[in-house]
Write an enzyme that holds these catalytic residues in place. Structure first.
Site, short mmCIF file in Angstrom:
data_model
loop_
_atom_site.label_atom_id
_atom_site.label_comp_id
_atom_site.label_asym_id
_atom_site.label_seq_id
_atom_site.Cartn_x
_atom_site.Cartn_y
_atom_site.Cartn_z
N ASP A 261 0.89 -1.22 -0.04
CA ASP A 261 -0.17 -0.07 -0.04
C ASP A 261 0.75 1.18 -0.02
O ASP A 261 2.07 1.01 0.32
CB ASP A 261 -0.97 -0.12 1.14
CG ASP A 261 -1.91 1.01 0.95
OD1 ASP A 261 -2.15 1.77 -0.02
OD2 ASP A 261 -3.10 0.81 1.76
C1 BGC Z 1 -4.77 3.37 -0.23
C2 BGC Z 1 -4.80 2.36 -1.25
C3 BGC Z 1 -4.69 3.27 -2.41
C4 BGC Z 1 -3.36 3.86 -2.67
C5 BGC Z 1 -3.11 4.67 -3.73
C6 BGC Z 1 -3.54 4.18 -0.38
O1 BGC Z 1 -3.48 5.22 0.93
O2 BGC Z 1 -4.95 2.68 1.29
O3 BGC Z 1 -6.41 1.78 -1.41
O4 BGC Z 1 -4.80 2.30 -3.63
O5 BGC Z 1 -3.40 4.70 -1.24
O6 BGC Z 1 -4.03 5.75 -3.80
#
Ligand code: BGC
Length: 791
Positions: A261
């Site tokens: 993530d």
């Molecule tokens: C989120 C993800 C997301 C990623 C990119 C993170 O903060 O938890 O779900 O895909 O950011 O935006």
């Protein structure tokens, strides 16, 4: 000749599309594996480290010298949030894309074909916008209604979450675009999300939280899985060998790559050891690249481990480059219509006691439309998933344009979205309701209530929305409540109204879908994928959410959602699986293929469903299993299969399901595997988890031979209550057991007090006054552990 070749290629493409395979006809695994091996042999250590970290916000690192391209990733999940460039964040200035209903709406459809259609449309838009990998679906379990990202997740049930996730993934990937199952795993709280430790036992982890990912991997084979921010059993999701390699790759056969993530990585070297392929985003990775290189040089990381990661990653990078459809049409108009159709399938009729809905325009000529949502719709959640819609429908415009021929719609805001506590608009709205024939109140949660990064602290609607509903219900007996929210809410006014329509966060075309459901053009067929509790205090994780000091204790264990309400015998406001229709369905003719099975057999279950009402409608048939005899704690019932069918008025259809060993099993920590125990089970067929219509019993016999795994700390009762072990225990300490036997009774009927039965064997040198000692106990346990048993 050229034409023949082109036609042949087209034929192969069509064939692959029918099979649901990605549109990448020339992707040949063995040629690719050779190419990747060759590339790897030419790569420097520095290049390997570089490749396994992002280039920037959204893309992987290309290596021009070796013709290694880059792939572009974008959120996800219910529409594309594609930034203008790979190195800008794309909040607010993202490319317009179709905003479909969010996951909590989609799941209410319980419709795998529908989820596949959403996935296909997202795949088409990804291609059009040059995106190779979509960062969705989110398939985490809704543990508490307070969790900020519930609107992005499907359900409180693992089977429903996994099946819908797999369907979505198959849809996206049928277009030659990758999907990402996220956030692996036990990502159930936003508070302290980059540190919180999901402190849960193995059984709960496997049965509830991992199962959706297992199904998604086995049935969808996503190109990517996103490792979570949180820690799981004390280890970061990005660093867990057990989660990323043992389970995901070795046990489930995952072939894609694990992406962190965004900013989730703490120790990238450990991440690589554990099986994390790609750190995102790129910026901090510039520092961690050096760490990776150093670690290999210092023999702290085997280069071979890095090579494995590089190979897996390259395979997907080349897959991403292999789509024939890149930069096709985004199908904006068509997808808007599709978004309306899909939203309509998710709408859930919670209550309709007076049959006020569908609204009959011949009867109700003057309709009050109350609530600012009618002109300022709430249609998605806050955070990384925010889509910039290609257009946005408003309820008041739609009803006036499409249903306004014979009906006058009078609008009054009723509340102000700018100030939750401002009750000054309520009275006027109630007055409008009094002078109308019927009132539609549009209420729900404003955008700020449901957000990534923040949990809710209550499940209430804003005071002004509650006040509006109560006031209008008093002023106008014909009042229907239209709710817009991404997760469960409390409804203190529930008994004051006769009709409640849950419309979720319905995406950019949701308003049209609501209108179609209100006026009966569409017959609602949604069912709750999450329980609506009466009060927050009734919810399973109430005492352990959001946790403290970085620890989130999953004290309710596998009793999440309906499993909890069932076990505690708590009446929810609306139960899991509940959803009404404008027609009625009759269930009959339940048949099981056998009433005695072994754990190796498949069980066929069939039944007939009849539309007994006057209009066409769709019904979700839910199959639950109840384990009637178990040596371990089990939920009262668990969803194992479901199907959605459409029936004309008067029509009947047969529905069938196939159940296998896994459906009867629990996850044993002791044996680290799924076990179906011998004994009685019930098959329950329901229209909801609390509306069981048909029931049949069967007996299962296990064919497994498990070796005992006792220790000197196993309890006396574990031997005494086991018919196979009891005689051995008697032979082991005959004197003491004899002394416990009432006169004239056989030794098997010895009266051993409960407090003694609950002692581990290691305490018995003391209780038996030395009849056994520690050595003998250890030898006895060893002897027992040579034996096998049928669970
Ligand atoms: C989120 C993800 C997301 C990623 C990119 C993170 O903060 O938890 O779900 O895909 O950011 O935006």
């Amino acid at each position: 000749m050229l034409k023949i070749i082109t036609n042949f290629k087209l034929f192969i493409l069509l064939f692959l599309m029918i099979l649901g395979a990605p549109v990448n006809a020339e992707f040949d695994e063995s040629t690719m594996a050779k190419k990747i091996d060759q590339l790897l042999s030419k790569m420097t250590l520095e290049e390997k480290a570089l490749l396994t970290s992002g280039r920037d916000a959204w893309s992987t690192q290309p290596i021009e010298r070796l013709d290694i391209p880059s792939i572009w990733m974008a959120d996800g999940p219910h529409g594309l949030r594609r930034a203008p460039t790979t190195y800008t964040w794309g909040y607010g200035n993202q490319a317009p894309a179709t905003c479909f209903p969010t996951a909590s709406a989609l799941s209410a459809s319980w419709d795998m074909d529908l989820l596949k259609q959403v996935g296909e449309a997202l795949g088409v838009e990804s291609n059009a916008l040059g995106v190779d990998l979509l960062l969705g679906p989110g398939i985490n379990i809704k543990r508490s209604p307070l969790a900020g990202r519930n609107f992005e997740y499907f359900s409180e049930d693992p089977i429903l979450s996994g099946k819908l996730g797999a369907a979505y993934i198959n849809g996206v990937q049928s277009q030659g675009v990758g999907a990402t199952a996220k956030h692996y795993v036990a990502n159930n709280v936003e508070t302290q999300r980059m540190w919180a430790n999901s402190n849960l036992d193995d059984r709960t982890l496997n049965e509830i939280y991992m199962t959706p990912f297992e199904i998604a991997v086995k049935e969808g084979q996503p190109w990517s899985v996103m490792a979570c921010y949180n820690r799981v059993q004390g280890i970061y999701g990005t660093e867990s060998l057990q989660l990323l390699t043992d389970k995901l790759k070795n046990e489930w056969g995952f072939k894609g790559f694990v992406v962190s993530d965004w900013d989730a990585v703490v120790d990238r070297v450990q991440g690589i050891r554990a099986g994390m392929h790609l750190e995102m985003p790129g910026k901090p990775a510039r520092i961690t690249n050096k760490m990776v290189v150093e670690a290999v040089k210092n023999n702290e990381l085997e280069e071979q481990q890095l090579d494995t990661i590089v190979k897996d990653l390259l395979r997907i990078v080349f897959m991403g480059q292999n789509t024939d459809d890149k930069h096709g049409d985004q199908n904006i108009e068509q997808h808007h219509q599709l978004a309306r159709k899909i939203a309509a399938e998710t709408i859930t009729l919670l209550k309709n006691t007076e049959k006020l809905l569908p609204v009959d325009p011949a009867k109700y000529k003057k309709i009050a439309v109350l609530g600012e949502f009618a002109v300022n719709p709430r249609y998605q959640g806050n955070g990384s998933s925010q889509v910039k819609p290609t257009q946005l429908d408003k309820f008041i415009d739609i009803v006036r344009n499409e249903y306004g021929q014979s009906v006058e719609f009078i609008y009054s805001p009723g509340y102000s979205l700018a100030n939750d506590d401002d009750l000054s608009l309520v009275e006027q709205a109630a007055a409008v309701a009094t002078h109308a024939d019927l009132a539609l109140v549009m209420a729900g949660l404003p955008l700020s209530y449901e957000s990534e990064g923040i949990d809710r602290t209550h499940i209430d609607l804003p005071p002004s929305h509650n006040a509006l509903i109560s006031a209008v219900a008093k002023a106008q007996p014909n009042t229907a409540i239209i709710l817009t929210n991404g997760s469960a809410i409390a409804m203190p006014w529930e008994s004051q109204v006769s009709a409640i329509l849950e419309t979720w966060l319905g995406g950019q075309a949701g308003a049209g879908a609501i209108a179609d459901a209100v006026f009966g053009k569409v017959n609602p067929s949604g069912k709750l994928a999450e329980t609506f509790p009466v009060r927050l205090e009734d919810t399973p994780a109430y005492l352990n959410f959001p946790g403290e000091d970085g620890q989130v204790i999953y004290g309710e264990r596998m009793f999440v959602g309906y499993r909890y309400y069932d076990k505690r015998n708590i009446e929810p406001l609306f139960p899991f699986g509940h959803g009404l229709s404008y027609t009625d369905f009759g269930y009959s003719n339940l048949k099981l293929s056998a009433s005695d099975i072994t754990d190796n057999d498949q069980l066929q279950v069939s039944l007939t469903v009849t539309n007994t009402g006057k209009v066409k409608g769709k019904e979700v048939i839910q199959l639950y299993i109840a384990d009637k005899q178990s040596t371990v704690q089990r939920p009262i019932k668990e969803l194992k299969a479901f199907d959605k069918i459409e029936l004309e008025s008067g029509e009947s259809k047969d529905v069938s399901f196939t159940l296998t060993k896994r459906d009867f099993s629990y996850y044993s920590k002791v044996y680290d595997r799924w076990i179906a125990e011998s004994g009685a089970f019930d098959i329950l067929i329901g229209a909801s988890s609390r509306d069981i219509r048909l029931q049949a019993g069967l007996n299962l016999s296990s064919t497994e031979n498990l070796q005992y795994k006792m220790t000197e700390f196993s309890f006396f009762s574990e031997y005494w209550s086991n018919p196979q072990l009891k005689p051995l225990l008697i032979a082991f300490m005959p004197k003491w057991i004899k002394a416990m036997t009432p006169k004239g009774k056989p030794i098997e009927e010895a009266k051993i007090e409960d407090f003694l039965q609950q002692q581990p064997l290691i305490k018995f040198p003391y209780f038996t006054g030395g009849e056994v000692d520690e050595q003998k106990i250890k030898a006895f346990v060893k002897q027992i552990n040579q034996l096998t048993f049928n669970p």
